[in-house]
Motif scaffolding. Structure first.
Motif, PDB file in Angstrom:
ATOM      1  N   ILE A   1      -3.973 -25.514 -34.969  1.00 61.54           N
ATOM      2  CA  ILE A   1      -3.068 -26.972 -35.054  1.00 61.54           C
ATOM      3  C   ILE A   1      -1.973 -26.924 -34.204  1.00 61.54           C
ATOM      4  CG2 ILE A   1      -1.840 -28.554 -36.509  1.00 61.54           C
ATOM      5  CD1 ILE A   1      -4.846 -28.676 -36.680  1.00 61.54           C
ATOM      6  N   PRO A   2      -1.050 -25.866 -34.314  1.00 64.43           N
ATOM      7  CA  PRO A   2       0.330 -25.802 -33.412  1.00 64.43           C
ATOM      8  C   PRO A   2      -0.130 -25.859 -32.035  1.00 64.43           C
ATOM      9  CG  PRO A   2       0.251 -24.330 -35.152  1.00 64.43           C
ATOM     10  CD  PRO A   2      -1.118 -24.582 -35.381  1.00 64.43           C
ATOM     11  N   SER A   3      -1.266 -25.122 -31.681  1.00 63.41           N
ATOM     12  CA  SER A   3      -1.546 -25.435 -30.297  1.00 63.41           C
ATOM     13  C   SER A   3      -1.908 -26.677 -29.682  1.00 63.41           C
ATOM     14  CB  SER A   3      -2.578 -24.266 -29.851  1.00 63.41           C
ATOM     15  OG  SER A   3      -2.200 -22.948 -30.164  1.00 63.41           O
ATOM     16  N   VAL A   4      -2.551 -27.393 -30.676  1.00 58.68           N
ATOM     17  CA  VAL A   4      -2.770 -28.693 -30.274  1.00 58.68           C
ATOM     18  C   VAL A   4      -1.642 -29.504 -30.059  1.00 58.68           C
ATOM     19  CG1 VAL A   4      -4.137 -30.701 -31.004  1.00 58.68           C
ATOM     20  CG2 VAL A   4      -5.166 -28.757 -31.281  1.00 58.68           C
ATOM     21  N   ILE A   5      -0.586 -29.435 -31.175  1.00 59.82           N
ATOM     22  CA  ILE A   5       0.568 -30.099 -31.187  1.00 59.82           C
ATOM     23  C   ILE A   5       1.435 -30.012 -29.867  1.00 59.82           C
ATOM     24  CG2 ILE A   5       2.694 -30.520 -32.249  1.00 59.82           C
ATOM     25  CD1 ILE A   5       1.145 -30.001 -34.771  1.00 59.82           C
ATOM     26  N   MET A   6       1.523 -28.589 -29.461  1.00 60.20           N
ATOM     27  CA  MET A   6       2.085 -28.361 -28.384  1.00 60.20           C
ATOM     28  C   MET A   6       1.597 -28.731 -27.086  1.00 60.20           C
ATOM     29  SD  MET A   6       4.943 -26.660 -27.397  1.00 60.20           S
ATOM     30  CE  MET A   6       5.584 -26.817 -25.854  1.00 60.20           C
ATOM     31  N   SER A   7       0.449 -28.798 -27.060  1.00 61.74           N
ATOM     32  CA  SER A   7      -0.223 -29.116 -25.784  1.00 61.74           C
ATOM     33  C   SER A   7      -0.050 -30.808 -25.704  1.00 61.74           C
ATOM     34  CB  SER A   7      -1.768 -28.763 -25.877  1.00 61.74           C
ATOM     35  OG  SER A   7      -2.060 -27.202 -26.065  1.00 61.74           O
ATOM     36  N   VAL A   8      -0.303 -31.566 -26.705  1.00 62.01           N
ATOM     37  CA  VAL A   8      -0.282 -32.966 -26.651  1.00 62.01           C
ATOM     38  C   VAL A   8       1.166 -33.069 -26.402  1.00 62.01           C
ATOM     39  CG1 VAL A   8      -0.445 -35.131 -27.891  1.00 62.01           C
ATOM     40  CG2 VAL A   8      -2.189 -33.308 -28.130  1.00 62.01           C
ATOM     41  N   GLY A   9       2.143 -32.533 -26.887  1.00 63.24           N
ATOM     42  CA  GLY A   9       3.673 -32.790 -26.491  1.00 63.24           C
ATOM     43  C   GLY A   9       3.817 -32.630 -25.091  1.00 63.24           C
TER      44      GLY A   9
ATOM     45  N   ILE B   1       3.712 -28.635 -11.639  1.00 65.44           N
ATOM     46  CA  ILE B   1       3.743 -27.693 -12.765  1.00 65.44           C
ATOM     47  C   ILE B   1       3.225 -28.509 -13.916  1.00 65.44           C
ATOM     48  CG2 ILE B   1       5.410 -26.855 -14.379  1.00 65.44           C
ATOM     49  CD1 ILE B   1       7.462 -26.638 -12.018  1.00 65.44           C
ATOM     50  N   VAL B   2       3.372 -29.749 -14.091  1.00 67.51           N
ATOM     51  CA  VAL B   2       2.651 -30.459 -15.594  1.00 67.51           C
ATOM     52  C   VAL B   2       1.049 -30.243 -15.292  1.00 67.51           C
ATOM     53  CG1 VAL B   2       2.427 -32.562 -16.416  1.00 67.51           C
ATOM     54  CG2 VAL B   2       4.559 -31.821 -15.873  1.00 67.51           C
ATOM     55  N   ALA B   3       0.705 -30.550 -13.942  1.00 61.03           N
ATOM     56  CA  ALA B   3      -0.633 -30.594 -13.704  1.00 61.03           C
ATOM     57  C   ALA B   3      -1.076 -29.003 -14.159  1.00 61.03           C
ATOM     58  CB  ALA B   3      -1.112 -30.855 -12.419  1.00 61.03           C
ATOM     59  N   ALA B   4      -0.703 -27.869 -13.612  1.00 57.94           N
ATOM     60  CA  ALA B   4      -0.940 -26.957 -14.108  1.00 57.94           C
ATOM     61  C   ALA B   4      -1.004 -26.316 -15.470  1.00 57.94           C
ATOM     62  CB  ALA B   4      -0.064 -25.664 -13.268  1.00 57.94           C
ATOM     63  N   GLY B   5       0.104 -26.984 -16.206  1.00 54.64           N
ATOM     64  CA  GLY B   5       0.265 -26.625 -17.535  1.00 54.64           C
ATOM     65  C   GLY B   5      -0.671 -27.387 -18.425  1.00 54.64           C
ATOM     66  N   THR B   6      -1.288 -28.700 -17.792  1.00 53.93           N
ATOM     67  CA  THR B   6      -2.156 -29.427 -18.654  1.00 53.93           C
ATOM     68  C   THR B   6      -3.501 -28.683 -18.426  1.00 53.93           C
ATOM     69  OG1 THR B   6      -1.217 -31.538 -18.090  1.00 53.93           O
ATOM     70  CG2 THR B   6      -3.532 -31.489 -18.626  1.00 53.93           C
ATOM     71  N   LEU B   7      -3.845 -28.024 -17.238  1.00 56.00           N
ATOM     72  CA  LEU B   7      -5.121 -27.161 -17.242  1.00 56.00           C
ATOM     73  C   LEU B   7      -5.090 -25.921 -18.059  1.00 56.00           C
ATOM     74  CD1 LEU B   7      -7.838 -26.809 -15.682  1.00 56.00           C
ATOM     75  CD2 LEU B   7      -6.547 -25.574 -14.022  1.00 56.00           C
ATOM     76  N   ALA B   8      -3.997 -25.464 -17.811  1.00 52.61           N
ATOM     77  CA  ALA B   8      -3.773 -23.980 -18.948  1.00 52.61           C
ATOM     78  C   ALA B   8      -3.795 -24.389 -20.308  1.00 52.61           C
ATOM     79  CB  ALA B   8      -2.490 -23.456 -18.651  1.00 52.61           C
ATOM     80  N   SER B   9      -3.416 -25.709 -20.801  1.00 56.88           N
ATOM     81  CA  SER B   9      -3.352 -25.928 -22.257  1.00 56.88           C
ATOM     82  C   SER B   9      -4.803 -26.337 -22.601  1.00 56.88           C
ATOM     83  CB  SER B   9      -2.869 -27.405 -22.355  1.00 56.88           C
ATOM     84  OG  SER B   9      -1.436 -27.157 -22.279  1.00 56.88           O
ATOM     85  N   LEU B  10      -5.581 -27.010 -21.773  1.00 53.46           N
ATOM     86  CA  LEU B  10      -7.344 -27.261 -21.891  1.00 53.46           C
ATOM     87  C   LEU B  10      -7.744 -25.958 -22.063  1.00 53.46           C
ATOM     88  CD1 LEU B  10      -7.595 -30.292 -19.717  1.00 53.46           C
ATOM     89  CD2 LEU B  10      -7.355 -30.276 -22.215  1.00 53.46           C
ATOM     90  N   ILE B  11      -7.842 -25.141 -21.238  1.00 51.22           N
ATOM     91  CA  ILE B  11      -8.535 -23.786 -21.242  1.00 51.22           C
ATOM     92  C   ILE B  11      -7.934 -22.931 -22.305  1.00 51.22           C
ATOM     93  CG2 ILE B  11      -8.628 -21.554 -20.110  1.00 51.22           C
ATOM     94  CD1 ILE B  11      -8.268 -22.888 -17.332  1.00 51.22           C
ATOM     95  N   ARG B  12      -6.716 -23.004 -22.946  1.00 50.70           N
ATOM     96  CA  ARG B  12      -6.378 -22.401 -23.921  1.00 50.70           C
ATOM     97  C   ARG B  12      -7.025 -23.215 -25.265  1.00 50.70           C
ATOM     98  NH1 ARG B  12      -0.240 -22.069 -26.559  1.00 50.70           N
ATOM     99  NH2 ARG B  12      -0.397 -24.788 -26.280  1.00 50.70           N
TER     100      ARG B  12
END
Length: 381
Positions: A29-37, A57-68
């Motif tokens: 859950i913490p990872s989901v909250i952080m990714s959405v935020g 940077i946001v695009a790269a972070g979004t991709l990294a979040s989805l993979i994570r």
């Protein structure tokens, strides 16, 4: 034991290490909250500032979040597998660490870029995002402290440095407060890690003691039952299974002649011989007194059980040299074979015990239970 991600300074038992890796996949859950935020806030900031570097940077972070999130969610079933070993745990930790650090790099670049922009309205949300990330790391992966500390430093420090670079006292004060929170968070997670390792170590130690025969170091009946459920009942490749029950003929005479210390040493020696002659896929256990059991699985033909029974009998017939004494004993063996993985251990032990009783009544040797009814018992040797 090898360390999967960083060279390890601490030394922990394999069982503790596996439990610590499992903790990485428990806090989803913490990872989901952080990714959405991050994604939602990042999109708003890009729209507010129109900065293309921030957009990348946001695009790269979004991709990294989805993979994570995909790695964390996809690995949960394997991480919670009761049979998880060190090598598989290392692979799970490596995958998790790689994606977690990738997102931390994106977050660090995000914080540094935002504070370099003149749009002060987006700075407040960035501080909230960075502090929330630190809290999420502390809550989610504190039990792998090197990964946790690295993620916090990579994800938060660039933003702190960029805030210090803004020539305003309020930014300096904000950056100093973030440094204090970061240091406090690291200290807290290290304290939590040490406490948890001690508790897990204590739990595993007591669990092993409860499942180990103190005299022979063999598993006891409880451990044998748990092993049977994992390796036979839940194993689709278990094949034919045999349970061998045996006791020692002449053990009481050794006790009477040489004393109980030699008798205890004899039981321990028998346990070592049994462990030596069985395969890694089998299990030997002491049931109590001079009674032992061996579970043999993965057989393709019932004759394999007869072969092992004869090997056990021959091994125990060899003299035992115990200190300055030589003890000679023999054994009676009864075994039962089953091709039904749904059959529980206890009925198999009962059938093997019944065969053992007949072997003893006949004066020794090996007897096999070849069917479900007591009348269907035949001599195997």
């Amino acid at each position: 034991m090898k360390q999967a991600f960083f060279p390890r300074a601490e030394t922990v038992l394999d069982g503790i290490y596996v439990d610590l890796v499992r903790s990485l996949y428990a806090a989803f859950i913490p990872s989901v909250i952080m990714s959405v935020g991050f994604v939602a806030g990042g999109v708003l900031m890009v729209r507010e500032t129109g900065d293309m570097a921030l957009a990348l940077i946001v695009a790269a972070g979004t991709l990294a979040s989805l993979i994570r999130l995909a790695v964390a969610f996809g690995g949960r079933e394997e991480a919670l597998d009761p049979g998880l070993g060190v090598e598989r745990a290392q692979r799970l930790e490596h995958r998790f660490a790689a994606t977690y650090l990738a997102f931390a790099v994106c977050l660090g670049a995000f914080g540094a870029r935002v504070f370099a922009l003149p749009a002060t309205g987006v700075h407040l949300f960035t501080v909230t995002l960075l502090v929330g990330y630190g809290a999420g790391v502390s809550a989610g992966i504190a039990l792998r402290p090197r990964l946790a500390v690295s993620s916090m430093v990579i994800g938060i420090v660039p933003g702190i440095v960029a805030a210090f670079a803004v020539p305003q006292q309020i930014y300096w004060a904000t950056a100093a407060m973030m440094v204090a929170l970061l240091a406090g968070g690291i200290r807290s997670l290290l304290d939590r890690y040490r406490f948890t390792v001690r508790e897990i170590s204590r739990r595993i130690t007591f669990g092993n003691l409860a499942r180990t025969d103190g005299l022979t170091d063999l598993p006891n009946r409880l451990a044998l039952r748990e092993w049977f459920e994992e390796h036979v009942t839940l194993n689709p490749r278990a094949g034919l299974v045999a349970v061998h029950c045996l006791d020692l003929d002449g053990f009481k005479a050794v006790n009477d002649q040489f004393g109980h210390p030699v008798g205890d040493a004899l039981l321990a020696a028998v346990g070592k011989r049994l462990s030596y002659i069985i395969r890694d896929t089998d299990m030997a256990a002491r049931l109590g007194g001079d009674e032992f059991a061996v579970v043999q699985c993965g057989m393709k033909h019932p004759e394999e059980a007869a072969v092992l029974a004869r090997r056990i009998e021959a091994a125990i017939r060899q003299p035992f040299r115990l200190g300055g004494e030589v003890a000679r004993i023999s054994t009676c063996i009864g075994y039962a074979v089953s091709d039904d993985r749904a059959e529980d251990l206890e009925p198999l032990i009962s059938r093997a015990d019944e065969a053992l009783y007949i072997a003893k009544r006949r004066g020794g040797g090996i007897v096999a239970q070849v069917g479900d009814e007591p009348g269907e018992i035949a001599a195997a040797a």
